[in-house]
Scaffold this active site. Sequence first.
Site, PDB file in Angstrom:
ATOM      1  N   ILE A 133      -5.035   7.793   9.500  1.00  0.00           N
ATOM      2  CA  ILE A 133      -5.398   6.389   9.378  1.00  0.00           C
ATOM      3  C   ILE A 133      -4.111   5.589   9.544  1.00  0.00           C
ATOM      4  O   ILE A 133      -3.014   6.113   9.343  1.00  0.00           O
ATOM      5  CB  ILE A 133      -6.103   6.060   8.038  1.00  0.00           C
ATOM      6  CG1 ILE A 133      -5.294   6.559   6.837  1.00  0.00           C
ATOM      7  CG2 ILE A 133      -7.504   6.634   8.010  1.00  0.00           C
ATOM      8  CD1 ILE A 133      -5.950   6.224   5.499  1.00  0.00           C
ATOM      9  N   ASP A 134      -4.241   4.328   9.923  1.00  0.00           N
ATOM     10  CA  ASP A 134      -3.074   3.511  10.220  1.00  0.00           C
ATOM     11  C   ASP A 134      -2.166   3.335   9.002  1.00  0.00           C
ATOM     12  O   ASP A 134      -2.609   3.434   7.857  1.00  0.00           O
ATOM     13  CB  ASP A 134      -3.509   2.121  10.707  1.00  0.00           C
ATOM     14  CG  ASP A 134      -4.303   2.176  11.994  1.00  0.00           C
ATOM     15  OD1 ASP A 134      -4.092   3.118  12.771  1.00  0.00           O
ATOM     16  OD2 ASP A 134      -5.129   1.266  12.209  1.00  0.00           O
ATOM     17  N   LYS A 135      -0.915   3.023   9.270  1.00  0.00           N
ATOM     18  CA  LYS A 135       0.069   2.792   8.211  1.00  0.00           C
ATOM     19  C   LYS A 135      -0.446   1.798   7.181  1.00  0.00           C
ATOM     20  O   LYS A 135      -0.359   2.034   5.969  1.00  0.00           O
ATOM     21  CB  LYS A 135       1.379   2.288   8.828  1.00  0.00           C
ATOM     22  CG  LYS A 135       2.429   1.870   7.803  1.00  0.00           C
ATOM     23  CD  LYS A 135       3.651   1.271   8.472  1.00  0.00           C
ATOM     24  CE  LYS A 135       4.650   0.783   7.436  1.00  0.00           C
ATOM     25  NZ  LYS A 135       5.841   0.142   8.069  1.00  0.00           N
ATOM     26  N   ARG A 233     -10.566  -1.834  13.969  1.00  0.00           N
ATOM     27  CA  ARG A 233      -9.809  -3.079  14.161  1.00  0.00           C
ATOM     28  C   ARG A 233     -10.125  -3.702  15.519  1.00  0.00           C
ATOM     29  O   ARG A 233     -10.328  -4.915  15.627  1.00  0.00           O
ATOM     30  CB  ARG A 233      -8.313  -2.789  14.020  1.00  0.00           C
ATOM     31  CG  ARG A 233      -7.927  -2.260  12.646  1.00  0.00           C
ATOM     32  CD  ARG A 233      -6.542  -1.632  12.626  1.00  0.00           C
ATOM     33  NE  ARG A 233      -5.511  -2.631  12.868  1.00  0.00           N
ATOM     34  CZ  ARG A 233      -4.227  -2.317  13.066  1.00  0.00           C
ATOM     35  NH1 ARG A 233      -3.844  -1.041  13.083  1.00  0.00           N
ATOM     36  NH2 ARG A 233      -3.344  -3.270  13.273  1.00  0.00           N
TER      37      ARG A 233
END
Length: 296
Positions: A133-135, A233
């Site tokens: 998953i993204d930062k 997103r």
Amino acid sequence: MEQIKVEKLEAIRLDHFLVDKLDLSRSRISQLIKSGDILVNDQVVKQGYMLKTNDIVTIKPVETKTLDLKPVDLNLEIVYEDEHLLVVNKPKGLVVHPAKSHMEETLVHGLLHEMDELSDINGYFRPGIIHRIDKDTSGLLIVAKTNEAHQILASKLKDHDINRSYMALVYGTFEESKGIINAPIGRHPKQRIKNAVVKEGKHAVTHFEVIETFKDFSLLKCELETGRTHQIRVHLQFINHPIVGDPLYGFKPLLVEDGQMLHAYKLEFEHPITKKAMTFEAPLPDSFKAYLEKLR
């Protein structure tokens, strides 16, 4: 020495093309082109060279700084653990695994502190890592401790047999209570650090349901049918409801300072070895809950 033959494509700059192919930053790729360590048809070219079908791109072996994967105590929240796998609740602001372009502490450094054994199928930089998953997204991740568990889980992920659910706070309100976004995702044609809905992109499907409505915002539950980079997103921006606080795809100025209001709150999957049905949930981070209370 690595060689890549350019298959049929629309005209694209050499540096843009290689961002998709190599685990290197665009600035590092530019340095290698300028130094002659990346050639096209055995010739030194500029980074803006427009590739053509059947061009041969050659990447010379270059010494890179070795990543030091020393264990680091990051006080990780381990939601579940057995001898085959674990489930961790990743905090916002932490990158999942190191790369040549990211030398700072990552989730992997924390896992090495907590675990004596992690799968090594994904290589030195990504022990145990099956999905990311993204930062600036918080939430649940499955980590494999053995190669057997890793192989089975990776196959289930590819076959969409692992259910991943997210909570997202987005701009705007909805007339409908639920919906499906079915739109292909690929590299943004002009901004290479971003992805976008593009005709030639990869198949991508996101399901969403409105959980709560505020004056100018909505809290959504999103479920991934596919797992493209930045999928939720990109899809929410595509329908004009970007995530609050998203620095890449959201509205400016940002209403929150510590990353997008996106949390991977639920995981459902069959245990790779015992075949037991597994379900895990992680509550919203305190900052997310506080912002919702402010809206209420």
